[in-house]
Design an enzyme around this catalytic site. Structure first.
Site, PDB file in Angstrom:
ATOM      1  N   ASP A   1       0.825  -1.213   0.000  1.00 48.62           N
ATOM      2  CA  ASP A   1       0.000   0.000   0.000  1.00 48.62           C
ATOM      3  C   ASP A   1       0.856   1.258   0.000  1.00 48.62           C
ATOM      4  O   ASP A   1       0.531   2.239  -0.655  1.00 48.62           O
ATOM      5  CB  ASP A   1      -0.857   0.026   1.276  1.00 48.62           C
TER       6      ASP A   1
ATOM      7  N   ASP B   1       3.260   1.764  -3.483  1.00 48.48           N
ATOM      8  CA  ASP B   1       2.706   1.888  -4.850  1.00 48.48           C
ATOM      9  C   ASP B   1       2.847   3.304  -5.419  1.00 48.48           C
ATOM     10  O   ASP B   1       3.248   3.477  -6.585  1.00 48.48           O
ATOM     11  CB  ASP B   1       1.262   1.359  -4.932  1.00 48.48           C
TER      12      ASP B   1
ATOM     13  N   ASP C   1      -6.139   3.450  -6.422  1.00 45.17           N
ATOM     14  CA  ASP C   1      -5.536   3.358  -5.093  1.00 45.17           C
ATOM     15  C   ASP C   1      -6.572   3.680  -4.010  1.00 45.17           C
ATOM     16  O   ASP C   1      -6.692   2.951  -3.020  1.00 45.17           O
ATOM     17  CB  ASP C   1      -4.337   4.318  -5.019  1.00 45.17           C
TER      18      ASP C   1
ATOM     19  N   ASP D   1      -7.977   0.994  -1.363  1.00 38.52           N
ATOM     20  CA  ASP D   1      -7.743   1.275   0.061  1.00 38.52           C
ATOM     21  C   ASP D   1      -9.011   1.104   0.881  1.00 38.52           C
ATOM     22  O   ASP D   1      -8.970   0.619   2.015  1.00 38.52           O
ATOM     23  CB  ASP D   1      -7.208   2.702   0.253  1.00 38.52           C
TER      24      ASP D   1
END
Lengths: 65, 200
Positions: B66, B69, B87, B91
């Protein structure tokens, strides 16, 4: 003379209305307060489903009796 | 240097090596994001089984993906609007998966009280992201409030490794409520300021 209640009220307001950056000293204080709560408050007080015991605060209170 | 700043710098050393390895292998950042959510689902399954330490270890691995990236995207010059969107969406899945793991565990234990605490914490964690995303469609920036995703994730890890998940859930719940309130207040003030300037 300034109002003596103004400073604690301002501290509380600033803690509630959070505008500080990460890695500032205010952030450090908040992190320490959170860790103290998580680690020092006895799991029994929170009725934690997975942890038991009175924790460090319970131990201190026991010694003070 | 502050205490949290020092921890951040120390953590950057191994992360730098992982970022360099991903850049050398030219792994696309969107793939890293997706792998992160899959590993987080595995962490959620361990939380649901009550294996907190294993869940904590898996969470560390998942959140490396996480974290890196975005950095890999910059170094590979692969930054895109879709990457940012992907993203954010992924998340939310990761966040919700961890909460569902705990909700499953507490419901299996017959602890309705903590099912409610975890559910409310999940609701406000999602609202924290939503209020910022919606606010930033109206105003330039809405980065107020303490309890954002990195804080939540670190707290989850602390709760898992030290078996203090109840305390962690209370902290996440209360500070997420404050964060949502902060964002509503901030957006209200900014919009009121804008409308006053337009009238002047």
């Amino acid at each position: 003379m300034k109002n003596p209640a103004a400073l604690p009220a301002r501290i509380l307001w600033n803690a509630f209305f959070w505008t500080y950056e990460r890695a500032s000293w205010q952030y450090d204080v908040m992190v320490i307060a959170i860790l103290a709560f998580v680690w020092l408050v006895p799991p029994d007080w929170l009725k934690d489903p997975t942890a038991h015991g009175t924790g460090p605060i319970g131990w201190i209170l026991e010694r003070m009796r | 240097m502050t205490f949290t700043g020092l921890i951040g710098r120390i953590c950057m050393f191994p992360l730098r090596a992982i970022i360099n390895a991903c850049v050398a292998l030219r792994i696309h950042p969107n793939i890293l994001t997706f792998v992160g959510v899959l590993i987080n689902v595995a962490a959620a399954a361990e939380l649901a089984s009550g294996h907190f330490v294993v869940a904590g270890i898996i969470m560390v691995v998942a959140n490396i993906f996480d974290f890196i990236d975005g950095k890999v995207a910059v170094e590979l010059s692969a930054v895109s609007k879709f990457g940012g969107f992907w993203d954010s969406v992924i998340d939310r899945f990761s966040d919700i998966a961890l909460f569902i793991g705990l909700i499953y565990l507490y419901s299996h234990m017959g602890r309705t009280d903590y099912v409610m605490v975890a559910s409310l914490a999940m609701m406000f964690a999602i609202m924290t992201s939503y209020t910022r995303a919606r606010a930033e469609s109206l105003i330039a920036k809405c980065k107020v409030g303490f309890m954002e995703r990195p804080e939540r994730i670190v707290l989850f890890m602390i709760g898992a490794f030290t078996n203090r998940m109840a305390g962690v859930l209370w902290v996440i719940l209360v500070l997420s409520i404050f964060t949502v309130a902060d964002r509503v207040i901030h957006t209200y003030r900014e919009l009121r300021h804008d409308s006053r300037e337009a009238l002047a």
